[in-house]
Every structure is written in C-alpha cells, then in structure tokens.
Design a protein around this motif. Structure first.
Motif, short mmCIF file in Angstrom:
data_model
loop_
_atom_site.label_atom_id
_atom_site.label_comp_id
_atom_site.label_asym_id
_atom_site.label_seq_id
_atom_site.Cartn_x
_atom_site.Cartn_y
_atom_site.Cartn_z
N ASP A 174 32.80 32.32 46.87
CA ASP A 174 33.02 31.18 47.76
C ASP A 174 34.48 31.12 48.23
OD1 ASP A 174 33.62 28.52 45.36
OD2 ASP A 174 33.85 30.69 45.15
N ARG A 175 35.37 31.81 47.52
CA ARG A 175 36.78 31.74 47.90
C ARG A 175 37.48 33.09 47.92
NH1 ARG A 175 39.98 29.78 44.71
NH2 ARG A 175 38.76 29.87 42.78
N PHE A 176 36.93 34.06 47.23
CA PHE A 176 37.53 35.39 47.17
C PHE A 176 36.74 36.35 48.06
CE2 PHE A 176 40.42 35.53 43.34
CZ PHE A 176 40.32 34.19 43.01
N SER A 177 37.48 37.24 48.70
CA SER A 177 36.85 38.32 49.45
C SER A 177 37.72 39.56 49.33
CB SER A 177 36.66 37.94 50.92
OG SER A 177 37.93 37.77 51.54
N ALA A 178 37.08 40.70 49.46
CA ALA A 178 37.83 41.96 49.38
C ALA A 178 37.18 42.98 50.28
CB ALA A 178 37.86 42.48 47.94
N GLU A 179 38.01 43.87 50.78
CA GLU A 179 37.48 44.95 51.60
C GLU A 179 38.31 46.20 51.36
OE1 GLU A 179 37.69 43.73 55.66
OE2 GLU A 179 39.87 43.71 55.73
N ARG A 180 37.68 47.31 51.62
CA ARG A 180 38.35 48.59 51.48
C ARG A 180 38.03 49.41 52.72
NH1 ARG A 180 37.74 53.44 46.96
NH2 ARG A 180 39.77 54.38 47.41
N LYS B 221 48.16 24.88 46.51
CA LYS B 221 46.69 24.90 46.46
C LYS B 221 46.13 24.60 47.85
CE LYS B 221 46.44 20.14 44.79
NZ LYS B 221 46.02 19.26 43.68
N ARG B 222 45.00 25.19 48.10
CA ARG B 222 44.27 25.11 49.36
C ARG B 222 44.82 26.05 50.43
NH1 ARG B 222 43.84 19.76 47.61
NH2 ARG B 222 45.75 19.14 48.69
N GLN B 223 45.96 26.69 50.15
CA GLN B 223 46.43 27.70 51.10
C GLN B 223 45.68 29.01 50.87
OE1 GLN B 223 50.77 27.72 50.46
NE2 GLN B 223 51.01 26.70 52.45
N SER B 224 45.86 29.94 51.78
CA SER B 224 45.24 31.25 51.65
C SER B 224 46.32 32.28 51.31
CB SER B 224 44.51 31.63 52.93
OG SER B 224 45.43 31.71 53.99
N LYS C 128 41.58 38.82 49.24
CA LYS C 128 41.99 37.55 49.83
C LYS C 128 41.43 36.36 49.04
CE LYS C 128 42.16 39.43 54.54
NZ LYS C 128 41.61 39.34 55.92
N ILE C 129 42.22 35.31 48.98
CA ILE C 129 41.77 34.06 48.36
C ILE C 129 41.96 32.96 49.40
CG2 ILE C 129 41.98 32.48 46.42
CD1 ILE C 129 43.49 34.63 44.90
N GLN C 130 40.86 32.23 49.67
CA GLN C 130 40.93 31.17 50.66
C GLN C 130 39.81 30.16 50.42
OE1 GLN C 130 40.47 32.56 54.70
NE2 GLN C 130 41.08 30.61 55.59
N PRO C 131 40.13 28.94 50.05
CA PRO C 131 41.44 28.41 49.71
C PRO C 131 41.76 28.63 48.23
CG PRO C 131 39.83 26.66 49.62
CD PRO C 131 39.08 27.91 49.97
N ALA C 132 43.03 28.69 47.90
CA ALA C 132 43.43 28.93 46.52
C ALA C 132 43.34 27.65 45.69
CB ALA C 132 44.85 29.49 46.47
N LYS C 133 43.03 27.82 44.41
CA LYS C 133 43.01 26.73 43.45
C LYS C 133 44.07 26.99 42.38
CE LYS C 133 38.14 25.42 43.84
NZ LYS C 133 36.87 25.19 43.08
N LEU D 57 50.61 35.83 41.17
CA LEU D 57 50.35 34.69 42.03
C LEU D 57 50.55 33.39 41.27
CD1 LEU D 57 49.26 33.40 44.68
CD2 LEU D 57 46.98 33.55 43.65
N SER D 58 51.33 32.50 41.85
CA SER D 58 51.49 31.15 41.31
C SER D 58 50.99 30.17 42.35
CB SER D 58 52.96 30.85 40.98
OG SER D 58 53.44 31.72 39.98
N VAL D 59 50.01 29.35 41.96
CA VAL D 59 49.46 28.33 42.84
C VAL D 59 49.94 26.97 42.36
CG1 VAL D 59 47.37 27.34 43.83
CG2 VAL D 59 47.44 29.77 43.24
N LEU D 60 50.66 26.26 43.21
CA LEU D 60 51.27 24.99 42.81
C LEU D 60 50.49 23.80 43.36
CD1 LEU D 60 54.98 25.96 43.54
CD2 LEU D 60 53.70 26.22 41.40
#
Lengths: 115, 111
Positions: free
Chosen positions: A63-69, A15-18, A78-83, A112-115
């Motif tokens: 607030d934490r997810f972004s995407a682009e094409r 958690k808290r990583q991107s 992208k997820i930053q920071p992950a929960k 995705l597994s967030v520990l």
C-alpha cells in the motif's frame, strides 16, 4: 570489482512525504534484494528480483512501498507516504543467482529517518 | 516456520579473549546456515557458511562455526578476539530462495 552501490547514504523526511532509494548491483548479478533493517533487528527481506521480474514480494507493504528494476540492472525502492515506523536502514544486495551457495553482496545501505 | 534465534543481544569481551556467539535455528531439513558481520556504517559481509559435510567450517578473519544437529545450533567462535572484530554479527538460514536473519549480537571489545 565494484561493489553494490546505494544512494543516498542518509535521508531525513517528515511523515507522509515520499522518498526513493537507488541501488546499482554488481555487474552481471541476476538477483537483487531489498532488505529493511530496523534498529535492533536483523534485516528483513522486502522484495527479491530475478533479472527484472519479481520473485518474492510477500513482505513488501504494497500500500505504500513499491520497487522496480528497470532492464534487470538498477533498482529503485519507493515509499509513499512514509510512516514513522519506516525509519530503518534499507539494504540492497545482489548475487549471481538464487541458489543457496550464491554469495550475497550487500551495499552500505540508506539510513532513513522519518520525523 | 523456519527461524533463527540469537539469544545474546550484546556481548563484551577483552581483546585476546576467546569468543563464542550463539545461534539456534528451527528448520526441518538440513539447513543452509550462514554468519554475516556488519561493521558500523557498512553492509553485511559473509564470514562463513554451512551446507553439508564437515560440521566445523572455517571462515574469514579467523572465525569458525560448528553445526550441531542435535542442538539445532550453529555457534560462531574465534580463539582470540581483535579490537577490529567489534561489530554486529548475524546468523542466517536460507529458506526457499531467501535468507532469514536473526536479530543479531553486538560485540564490544575492550583493550
């Protein structure tokens, strides 16, 4: 015909990583979707692109997810920071257009597994 | 708000038996309805869809579904299940440019 390609296949982070996921849709498909599928639930739409423009991102936690094409082809989520609650399978799908009769083609997803 | 309900979380059948998976929708107008299948480690694959016309629609892999407006249902059926049909099945409704999925029904097939 090549299908929708996604990478990586699996990702484990703390958690808290991107983290970032990549999707290459079927060639010529104008519409691209990112879905989040939490264990035991149906896929939930996060964001929909038409070419390189966003059509719907109403359920994207901005607030934490972004995407682009970029250039209306490949896409990155992208997820930053992950929960912890972001643990899920992230599915990419593409279709030729946006009308109901357009068939969606799904990739195999990134787990995705967030520990 | 439009929604899709799949009442059965998990169903177990014997190979060769008939199958019916339930799906109920909440939608004002005539909905666009879909059934998708997801095998382990795979993406979702479209089985069949209903837009209008004949209320009994045929899909791939021997599946069919019947649209019943009076019951707000779109149940998936197969007369004889094969072991390879074991998977997760999702009903979905198309609403304003996006698919809304149900929570899924996991099908287990015993030999």
């Amino acid at each position: 015909e090549a299908g929708v390609a996604q990478s990586p296949r699996y990702k484990i982070i703390e958690k808290r990583q991107s983290v970032a996921f990549w999707c290459n849709p079927i060639s010529g498909h104008a519409t691209l979707y990112w879905y989040q599928q939490i264990l035991g639930q149906g896929p939930k739409l996060l964001i929909q692109f038409q070419n390189n423009g966003v059509v719907d991102d109403s359920q994207l936690p901005k607030d934490r997810f972004s995407a682009e094409r970029l250039k209306g082809v490949d896409s990155t989520l992208k997820i930053q920071p992950a929960k912890l609650e972001d643990s899920a399978v992230y599915l990419c799908a593409s279709s030729p257009g946006r009308t109901p009769n357009e068939k969606l083609f799904f990739g195999s997803g990134t787990q995705l597994s967030v520990l | 708000a439009q929604s899709v309900t799949q009442p059965d979380i998990h169903i177990t059948v014997s190979e060769g038996a008939s199958l019916e998976l339930r799906c109920n929708y909440s939608y004002g107008a005539t909905p666009y309805l879909f059934w998708y299948v997801q095998s382990p480690g795979q993406g979702l694959q479209l089985l069949l869809k209903y837009f209008s016309g004949d209320t009994l629609v045929q899909g791939i892999k021997g599946f069919e579904a019947e649209f019943k407006r009076s019951q707000s249902s779109f149940n998936l059926r197969k007369p004889s299940v094969h072991w390879s049909d074991a998977a997760e099945y999702f009903c979905a409704v198309f609403n304003t440019d996006k698919l809304i999925f149900g929570t899924g029904t996991r099908l287990q097939v015993f030999p």
